[in-house]
Scaffold this motif. Sequence first.
Motif, PDB file in Angstrom:
ATOM      1  N   GLY A  95       0.797  -1.218   0.000  1.00 49.86           N
ATOM      2  CA  GLY A  95       0.000   0.000   0.000  1.00 49.86           C
ATOM      3  C   GLY A  95       0.829   1.267   0.000  1.00 49.86           C
ATOM      4  O   GLY A  95       0.317   2.340  -0.305  1.00 49.86           O
ATOM      5  N   GLY A  96       2.115   1.158   0.342  1.00 47.57           N
ATOM      6  CA  GLY A  96       2.989   2.324   0.332  1.00 47.57           C
ATOM      7  C   GLY A  96       3.484   2.653  -1.065  1.00 47.57           C
ATOM      8  O   GLY A  96       3.428   3.798  -1.508  1.00 47.57           O
ATOM      9  N   SER A  97       3.957   1.631  -1.751  1.00 47.50           N
ATOM     10  CA  SER A  97       4.456   1.827  -3.114  1.00 47.50           C
ATOM     11  C   SER A  97       3.360   1.695  -4.160  1.00 47.50           C
ATOM     12  O   SER A  97       3.561   2.044  -5.325  1.00 47.50           O
ATOM     13  N   ASN A  98       2.189   1.168  -3.748  1.00 47.01           N
ATOM     14  CA  ASN A  98       1.058   0.926  -4.662  1.00 47.01           C
ATOM     15  C   ASN A  98       1.438  -0.021  -5.796  1.00 47.01           C
ATOM     16  O   ASN A  98       1.124   0.220  -6.969  1.00 47.01           O
ATOM     17  N   ILE A  99       2.121  -1.096  -5.435  1.00 45.72           N
ATOM     18  CA  ILE A  99       2.545  -2.099  -6.398  1.00 45.72           C
ATOM     19  C   ILE A  99       2.061  -3.481  -5.950  1.00 45.72           C
ATOM     20  O   ILE A  99       2.227  -3.853  -4.780  1.00 45.72           O
ATOM     21  N   ILE A 100       1.458  -4.218  -6.876  1.00 50.64           N
ATOM     22  CA  ILE A 100       1.081  -5.606  -6.655  1.00 50.64           C
ATOM     23  C   ILE A 100       2.184  -6.471  -7.250  1.00 50.64           C
ATOM     24  O   ILE A 100       2.498  -6.343  -8.439  1.00 50.64           O
ATOM     25  N   THR A 101       2.779  -7.331  -6.442  1.00 47.60           N
ATOM     26  CA  THR A 101       3.871  -8.188  -6.904  1.00 47.60           C
ATOM     27  C   THR A 101       3.441  -9.649  -6.849  1.00 47.60           C
ATOM     28  O   THR A 101       2.984 -10.130  -5.810  1.00 47.60           O
ATOM     29  N   PHE A 102       3.573 -10.342  -7.977  1.00 45.20           N
ATOM     30  CA  PHE A 102       3.190 -11.750  -8.063  1.00 45.20           C
ATOM     31  C   PHE A 102       4.373 -12.660  -7.733  1.00 45.20           C
ATOM     32  O   PHE A 102       5.526 -12.236  -7.736  1.00 45.20           O
ATOM     33  N   TYR A 103       4.052 -13.917  -7.474  1.00 47.14           N
ATOM     34  CA  TYR A 103       5.050 -14.908  -7.069  1.00 47.14           C
ATOM     35  C   TYR A 103       6.146 -15.112  -8.122  1.00 47.14           C
ATOM     36  O   TYR A 103       7.256 -15.555  -7.804  1.00 47.14           O
ATOM     37  N   ASN A 104       5.846 -14.792  -9.387  1.00 44.55           N
ATOM     38  CA  ASN A 104       6.810 -14.994 -10.469  1.00 44.55           C
ATOM     39  C   ASN A 104       7.577 -13.723 -10.839  1.00 44.55           C
ATOM     40  O   ASN A 104       8.265 -13.687 -11.861  1.00 44.55           O
ATOM     41  N   GLY A 105       7.434 -12.685 -10.022  1.00 45.05           N
ATOM     42  CA  GLY A 105       8.169 -11.449 -10.253  1.00 45.05           C
ATOM     43  C   GLY A 105       7.429 -10.407 -11.079  1.00 45.05           C
ATOM     44  O   GLY A 105       7.906  -9.286 -11.242  1.00 45.05           O
ATOM     45  N   SER A 106       6.264 -10.736 -11.620  1.00 45.68           N
ATOM     46  CA  SER A 106       5.477  -9.764 -12.370  1.00 45.68           C
ATOM     47  C   SER A 106       4.882  -8.726 -11.422  1.00 45.68           C
ATOM     48  O   SER A 106       4.623  -9.018 -10.252  1.00 45.68           O
ATOM     49  N   GLU A 107       4.650  -7.514 -11.946  1.00 46.04           N
ATOM     50  CA  GLU A 107       4.137  -6.421 -11.129  1.00 46.04           C
ATOM     51  C   GLU A 107       2.990  -5.699 -11.816  1.00 46.04           C
ATOM     52  O   GLU A 107       2.951  -5.596 -13.044  1.00 46.04           O
ATOM     53  N   ILE A 108       2.067  -5.206 -11.011  1.00 49.47           N
ATOM     54  CA  ILE A 108       1.030  -4.284 -11.470  1.00 49.47           C
ATOM     55  C   ILE A 108       1.190  -3.005 -10.649  1.00 49.47           C
ATOM     56  O   ILE A 108       1.099  -3.034  -9.423  1.00 49.47           O
ATOM     57  N   ILE A 109       1.429  -1.891 -11.342  1.00 51.70           N
ATOM     58  CA  ILE A 109       1.651  -0.610 -10.681  1.00 51.70           C
ATOM     59  C   ILE A 109       0.381   0.228 -10.762  1.00 51.70           C
ATOM     60  O   ILE A 109      -0.160   0.439 -11.852  1.00 51.70           O
TER      61      ILE A 109
END
Length: 229
Positions: A95-109
């Motif tokens: 919630g601080g960086s507003n980034i969703i990080t998946f187990y495989n290293g993919s990100e949703i910003i």
Amino acid sequence: MELIINPKFTRTQSQAIKYLFDRETNDILFGGAAGGGKSFIGCAYLILLAVKYAGTRYLMGRSKLDTLKKTTLNTFFEVCKSWNIIAGKHYNFNGGSNIITFYNGSEIILKDLFMYPSDRNFDSLGSLEITAAFIDEANQITEKAKNIVNSRIRYKLDKYNLIPKLLLTCNPSKNWTYTQYYRPAKEGKIQSHKKFIQSLVDDNPYISVHYKGQLEKLDNMSKQRLLYG
């Protein structure tokens, strides 16, 4: 870690998925009324990409970040829950960086796309590199914001043999979404790399049985927009 997803889509959402994974379409505008499953298809699309292509990066945007976190992000959590994608195991949200990080290293910003007087050229997006993007309620942002996001789509495309893809969702509005997508599509003059998909409340079998009745009680102008698209 193997994650098996068996998604269920409405008729119009399935049409959008077809364009989102083809080799010809770059921009898709999906919407036209309230309750048509707009946020769902956007979140679902980013999840499918993030899981399939390890180490990729995506943008989920809306006019205001606070609204994005209170609305579209909650839809993201709902999609994950329905697909048995578990927080803390398959993904984490910071919630601080507003980034969703998946187990495989993919990100949703998660990104705020409002045109602030102090950043009319969207320099805040200048160094961003993404694989694809989803902008919810795109009618609330400027066409320039959309174009800047589009210019950022290049990250790991060659590695995975992908083409740039931007998914926009919106309710009816007489702005660039109308002139660039809706009207050309209705006239049969839309550019070949763009698609418009109209989705109405009756196209969504998963919506509450009471929702259409609530839309029918609106004033005529709101009813024309949000019920009839």
